[in-house]
Design a protein around this motif. Structure first.
Motif, PDB file in Angstrom:
ATOM      1  N   MET A 843       0.841  -1.195   0.000  1.00 39.05           N
ATOM      2  CA  MET A 843       0.000   0.000   0.000  1.00 39.05           C
ATOM      3  C   MET A 843       0.875   1.242   0.000  1.00 39.05           C
ATOM      4  O   MET A 843       1.912   1.288   0.656  1.00 39.05           O
ATOM      5  N   PRO A 844       0.486   2.289  -0.745  1.00 40.55           N
ATOM      6  CA  PRO A 844       1.312   3.502  -0.782  1.00 40.55           C
ATOM      7  C   PRO A 844       1.271   4.251   0.539  1.00 40.55           C
ATOM      8  O   PRO A 844       0.279   4.214   1.269  1.00 40.55           O
ATOM      9  N   LYS A 845       2.371   4.948   0.826  1.00 41.69           N
ATOM     10  CA  LYS A 845       2.413   5.804   2.003  1.00 41.69           C
ATOM     11  C   LYS A 845       1.736   7.141   1.741  1.00 41.69           C
ATOM     12  O   LYS A 845       1.249   7.792   2.657  1.00 41.69           O
ATOM     13  N   LEU A 846       1.725   7.560   0.476  1.00 47.03           N
ATOM     14  CA  LEU A 846       1.123   8.834   0.098  1.00 47.03           C
ATOM     15  C   LEU A 846       0.491   8.682  -1.271  1.00 47.03           C
ATOM     16  O   LEU A 846       1.097   8.104  -2.181  1.00 47.03           O
ATOM     17  N   SER A 847      -0.721   9.177  -1.433  1.00 50.25           N
ATOM     18  CA  SER A 847      -1.395   9.128  -2.731  1.00 50.25           C
ATOM     19  C   SER A 847      -2.248  10.382  -2.889  1.00 50.25           C
ATOM     20  O   SER A 847      -2.628  11.017  -1.902  1.00 50.25           O
ATOM     21  N   GLY A 848      -2.550  10.718  -4.132  1.00 49.97           N
ATOM     22  CA  GLY A 848      -3.361  11.909  -4.356  1.00 49.97           C
ATOM     23  C   GLY A 848      -3.665  12.130  -5.819  1.00 49.97           C
ATOM     24  O   GLY A 848      -3.205  11.398  -6.700  1.00 49.97           O
ATOM     25  N   GLY A 849      -4.462  13.144  -6.069  1.00 49.74           N
ATOM     26  CA  GLY A 849      -4.838  13.493  -7.430  1.00 49.74           C
ATOM     27  C   GLY A 849      -4.995  14.993  -7.584  1.00 49.74           C
ATOM     28  O   GLY A 849      -5.262  15.704  -6.604  1.00 49.74           O
ATOM     29  N   MET A 850      -4.831  15.476  -8.795  1.00 52.53           N
ATOM     30  CA  MET A 850      -4.997  16.899  -9.067  1.00 52.53           C
ATOM     31  C   MET A 850      -5.643  17.070 -10.436  1.00 52.53           C
ATOM     32  O   MET A 850      -5.239  16.430 -11.408  1.00 52.53           O
ATOM     33  N   THR A 851      -6.670  17.914 -10.491  1.00 49.78           N
ATOM     34  CA  THR A 851      -7.356  18.218 -11.743  1.00 49.78           C
ATOM     35  C   THR A 851      -7.356  19.723 -11.969  1.00 49.78           C
ATOM     36  O   THR A 851      -7.766  20.486 -11.093  1.00 49.78           O
ATOM     37  N   ASN A 852      -6.874  20.124 -13.121  1.00 52.23           N
ATOM     38  CA  ASN A 852      -6.952  21.521 -13.549  1.00 52.23           C
ATOM     39  C   ASN A 852      -7.974  21.625 -14.669  1.00 52.23           C
ATOM     40  O   ASN A 852      -7.937  20.848 -15.633  1.00 52.23           O
ATOM     41  N   ARG A 853      -8.895  22.586 -14.545  1.00 50.26           N
ATOM     42  CA  ARG A 853      -9.910  22.814 -15.563  1.00 50.26           C
ATOM     43  C   ARG A 853      -9.857  24.269 -16.016  1.00 50.26           C
ATOM     44  O   ARG A 853      -9.846  25.182 -15.182  1.00 50.26           O
ATOM     45  N   VAL A 854      -9.846  24.445 -17.328  1.00 51.17           N
ATOM     46  CA  VAL A 854      -9.802  25.771 -17.933  1.00 51.17           C
ATOM     47  C   VAL A 854     -10.937  25.871 -18.940  1.00 51.17           C
ATOM     48  O   VAL A 854     -11.198  24.918 -19.696  1.00 51.17           O
ATOM     49  N   SER A 855     -11.653  26.996 -18.951  1.00 52.01           N
ATOM     50  CA  SER A 855     -12.729  27.193 -19.929  1.00 52.01           C
ATOM     51  C   SER A 855     -12.712  28.632 -20.425  1.00 52.01           C
ATOM     52  O   SER A 855     -12.358  29.567 -19.687  1.00 52.01           O
TER      53      SER A 855
END
Length: 997
Positions: A843-855
């Protein structure tokens, strides 16, 4: 057609009015702007209608409308738009008067930005006292997914999602705040439209999802008691609304390719590997020792076969979804149809699914509402359980897959364990088919007993039929020119949930609010299974359809299993002045799976929330626009054992009476009437905030989970007649922090202005075993260690390869230069089991996600990243025998003239190198560009005039185009999420449209 007719009529009236009445200043008009009641954004394309005159207008890009009236009078004004509640009012228009009337429409969905599902009800987000995260339909649809669990990857803090495979139809493994249980399972509970289900999510069409809530702490999950210890994922599907009929079509086509081929040796490299393997054994004379004449000819001609290239293809994915929504004041409906067909990058692998869903809500009277959510699904998956790729990567590149006449040969080289990979992938060689049918429904009735007291009954049957059919032809590696064989297994599952829910809400003295929820429910599941295996199918075109004609029946079996759960629950929500909120929950569950002395478990929880932003001393004009503190504690349970494990059981056994064989039964399992629930106690502290007028919003949660009374098998002396007994022993702990952050980096000045937003989440979790068997000792055999995570790699640690100048030191360990050098952990001058150590955790010690949205002006762009750190992987790609018999991963192996320091010298003296596994562990950290999507929403006027539609969006997206990882860039791996030699990971390009009428 109705909208087109209404618009045309409005235009015609407008033209006539302009000819006869335009010069007059006494014309009557109604005008205004239609906006979203929450966001205050204008709504283009809304329908404004006056029933008395059968006339109307559609709003423009800025949300404005204008209706000219022939006569003064009192008129009804109706406004509708897809996804919003119907608006109706009465206006008095005097002669020559221009009435300006602005309209705010409320979203018709029960789930919006400020409303979340918390289990058996909804709450305003600011009233939520537990740790709850939300995933929107927009986020789910940004990635081309097959099942809902795949869409959760990287979307919310504390939820770790690992893809379970790369084949079409593969699901994912979901863990909320790590693993708690060693044996009893760690999958979360899934709740679809209010009903807890089992049996996976592959049957649910992700395009029907309206929102997903993830309940993480015990206060949020305790309402589900014995099933909530691993977290709860609540899925809400789209429902109808009071308004005009809406028809939407979402369709896409995708093309996938392998991210990369496994870097296998070419013909010359393969020959040199064999030479070196024979040199190491002192047996090399010439290449004819290990190469057949045909192989020698190909080597001398510089010709070799790339089987990977020959069997890989471009995968194609079609996904089409049609939704129909609408209704009136009394009846609301949503009907959807979905079809998914996905052909993998290997010919034998594909997945198809067909869905229909009907959601209906009907107000029979002012007090009685009835409705249903009904899902029908049919899916077929081929090639899901076989590894067709390993034969391609292991075969000699110097073999001849075709004979002189161009026919496929069964064995390209004379090796008794190798067959032609090109035959393996033919449909007549193998059948590995899984068919699945499912009917999942929830029928409900809700009655308002009083103005503040309601009763709801849910009855949710779930019927599943699964059939797995396998066939291996004579010309398959499995049968190796022997008789054709086949297997078939069928499962029929019937499960139902019956729930009775009472809700009471009351406000006292304007500042005191009390909400009570009571529940009594029953859940039951029964499974019937049967299987058969045969050999000697006389005509191979029969495949798996006529087992009665087979020569030998190798085995047949049937089985039955049943369990039930009865539950009662009471939850109280108290709110004082929107400042202090308290939630107290108590649930009692009784399970048929546990011992007679402990069938019932009690699971309490309490949570407190302080809405600091509503305090008089809080300065809303300062840095913080929102600030809330949450504290919770509670207990949840775990039912994750199979039925009948607390009973004394018998197994069939065989006895010899001279030359005769007789059958009898012997004890196989000891009863344990005291067996009870695993229990997880969780403490959670959370802070939610808004900064700079909510331009920056987020939350921080810290928690500790203590799981006790683990369901483990205690080993028994063999003299007892039993190997083990299932008991409640041992404990684990999870401690972690979760951070979620959303920012409006650039705010749009208008409806088509430039806007840039970012969603970021990350989480760190420390998982550890606290106690095993009550004796303070590790279980080395099962690789469970106190103070360490549940799943670790326990092995010898490689310290390179013995070099030529280390021959004397290597000899002290009975080794020679060129062999793997393990670490002498205890320094006793020998390598044995005492030198094994923990290499890393899965199992990972650190995990995450990032989403950038431009319109900007109808154009939208989103980029979604997913990252995992602190994880170790065991790379099957690098599991090379280095014996010369198989084609190998093109590793840099040791030779006397090439002092490599990771992979040892090839040799024919052994199948695999000594301490082979120690060189297969790699850092599994990675950053994936999970999705890039570029879309364009056409102008409303153009869509309405040309297509007569409400909206049209076209888009292109790339799924998993890039992976950044030392395993990939430095060590020749393909995907650290799937590091084996199965079907390679792939990237996919999708093109689609979203069209609404």
């Amino acid at each position: 057609m109705r909208k087109i007719r209404q618009t045309f009529l409005a235009l015609l009236i407008g033209i006539i009015g302009s000819v006869f009445c335009a010069p007059s200043v006494f014309a009557q008009q109604i005008s205004g702007i239609v906006t979203d009641a929450i966001t205050d954004n204008p709504i283009p394309g809304a329908n404004i209608y006056i029933p008395e005159l059968e006339t109307g207008s559609a709003t423009g890009a800025d949300g404005s409308y204008n209706i000219t009236l022939d006569e003064a009078g009192t008129y009804t004004l109706v406004a509708t738009y897809v996804g919003y509640e119907r608006f109706e009012t009465t206006l008095q228009v005097d002669e020559g008067e221009s009435v300006e009337f602005n309209i705010e429409l409320n979203q018709s969905q029960i789930i919006g930005e400020d409303v979340v599902v918390v289990g058996y009800g909804t709450q305003e987000r600011e009233d939520v006292t537990g740790s709850v995260s939300s995933v929107t339909a927009e986020e789910m649809n940004e990635v081309a997914i097959t099942s809902i669990d795949q869409g959760l990857q990287g979307r919310t803090a504390g939820v770790t999602v690992s893809q379970s495979g790369t084949k079409p139809g593969s699901g994912a493994s979901v863990r909320i705040r790590g693993n708690r249980s060693i044996n009893a399972g760690n999958d979360p509970l899934y709740v679809i439209d209010g009903v807890p289900i089992s049996g996976g999510l592959r049957d649910i069409n992700p395009s029907t999802i309206q929102s997903i809530e993830v309940l993480k702490d015990a206060s949020a999950t305790a309402i589900y008691g014995a099933r909530g210890s691993n977290g709860v994922i609540i899925v809400t599907t789209s429902r109808g609304y009071d308004g005009d009929l809406s028809v939407s079509y979402n369709g896409s086509v995708g093309f996938s390719k392998a991210l990369s081929k496994i870097d296998r040796m070419n013909g010359e490299e393969y020959a040199e590997l064999n030479r070196e393997a024979h040199r190491a054994a002192g047996q090399y004379e010439d290449d004819s020792q290990f190469l057949e004449p045909g192989e020698l000819e190909k080597l001398n001609n510089g010709e070799w076969v790339d089987y990977q290239e020959m069997i890989l293809q471009t995968g194609v994915r079609h996904n089409h979804n049609l939704g129909i929504s609408g209704g009136n004041e009394n009846t609301r409906f949503h009907v959807s149809f979905g079809g998914l067909q996905e052909q993998g990058i290997l010919a034998p692998e594909d997945f198809s699914r067909y869905n229909i869903q009907i959601n209906l809500d009907m107000d029979v009277t002012d007090k009685l509402t009835i409705g249903t959510t009904t899902l029908g699904s049919y899916s077929i998956r081929n090639g899901g359980d076989r590894n067709f790729y390993s034969e391609a990567v292991n075969n000699s590149p110097l073999g001849s897959p075709y004979d002189e006449e161009g026919n496929l040969v069964f064995q390209p080289i004379n090796d008794g364990q190798r067959s032609n990979p090109l035959i393996e992938v033919l449909p007549e060689t193998y059948i590995d088919e899984e068919k699945r049918q499912r009917l999942l429904s929830n029928v409900y009735a809700e009655y308002d007993l009083l103005d503040n007291l309601s009763f709801r009954m849910n009855f949710a049957p779930d019927i599943r039929y699964e059939r797995n059919s396998d066939f291996q032809a004579s010309r398959s590696r499995a049968q190796f020119l022997g008789p054709a064989a086949g297997q078939k297994a069928e499962d029929f599952i019937f499960e139902y949930t019956w729930e009775n829910i009472v809700e009471y809400e009351q406000t006292f003295a304007e500042k005191h609010s009390l909400g009570l929820t009571g529940l009594f429910s029953v859940q039951e599941r029964q499974t019937e299974v049967s299987s058969m295996s045969v050999r000697g199918i006389p005509i191979e075109t029969m495949k798996h359809h006529n087992f009665g004609a087979a020569q030998d029946i190798l085995g047949s079996d049937t089985g039955f299993e049943k369990w039930s759960l009865v539950s009662s629950m009471l939850r109280a929500n108290y709110n004082y002045d929107d400042r202090y909120l308290l939630t107290v929950t108590g649930r009692v569950d009784g399970s048929s799976r546990f011992g007679a002395n402990n069938k019932y478990g009690v699971f309490p929880s309490a949570a407190f929330s302080w809405n600091i932003a509503n305090e008089d001393f809080f300065n809303s004009d300062g840095l913080f626009s929102d600030l809330r503190l949450r504290v919770s504690w509670g207990k949840t349970g775990q039912t994750g054992i199979d039925p009948y494990q607390t009973l004394a059981l018998l197994d069939r056994t065989a006895y010899n009476y001279g030359s005769d064989l007789a059958y009898g039964y012997q004890p196989s399992q000891i009863s344990n009437k005291d067996l009870k629930w695993e229990t997880t106690a969780t403490t959670n502290i959370g802070l939610e905030f808004g900064i700079l007028d909510s331009r920056v919003t987020g939350s921080v949660d810290v928690y500790q989970q203590n799981t006790s009374d683990l369901l483990l098998q205690r080993q028994l002396p063999l003299t007892s007649g039993y190997g083990s007994i299932l008991e409640n022993i041992g404990s684990t702990r999870n401690t972690g922090i979760e951070v979620s952050l959303s920012t409006v980096n650039v705010e749009a000045g208008g409806n088509d202005g430039f806007q840039w937003t970012t969603d970021l989440n990350f989480a760190s979790n420390k998982e550890e075993i606290v106690e095993l068997y009550g004796e303070g000792e590790d279980d080395v055999g099962n690789e469970w260690f106190i103070g360490e995570p549940i799943n670790v790699f326990y092995d010898y640690e490689q310290r390179g390869v013995w070099q030529s100048d280390e021959a004397d030191l290597a000899a002290e360990y009975n080794q020679i230069p060129g062999e793997i050098r393990p670490y002498d952990l205890n320094g006793d001058g020998q390598i044995n089991a005492a030198d094994r150590t923990i290499i890393g955790q899965q199992m990972p010690k650190l995990s995450g996600g990032m989403t950038n949205r431009v319109s900007y002006k109808g154009v939208d762009l989103s980029i979604f990243l997913y990252a995992v750190f602190g994880r170790t992987i065991d790379s099957g790609i690098h599991d090379t025998a280095l014996v010369g018999r198989y084609n190998e991963h093109d590793v840099n192996y040791w030779t006397p003239s090439n002092p490599a320091n990771r992979h040892p010298r090839p040799t024919i003296n052994r199948e695999y190198p000594i301490y082979n596994d120690s060189r297969l562990y790699f850092d599994g950290s990675f950053i994936k560009v999970r999705n890039i999507q570029l879309g364009y929403t056409l102008p409303v006027e153009a869509v309405q005039n040309v297509l007569g539609a409400q909206s049209l969006r076209i888009y292109a997206s790339a799924d998993q185009p890039f992976i950044f990882s030392s395993y990939v860039q430095d060590h020749g791996g393909i995907d650290p999420e799937n590091p084996g030699t199965g079907t390679p990971a792939r990237w996919q390009m999708n093109f689609g449209i979203n069209l609404t009428f």
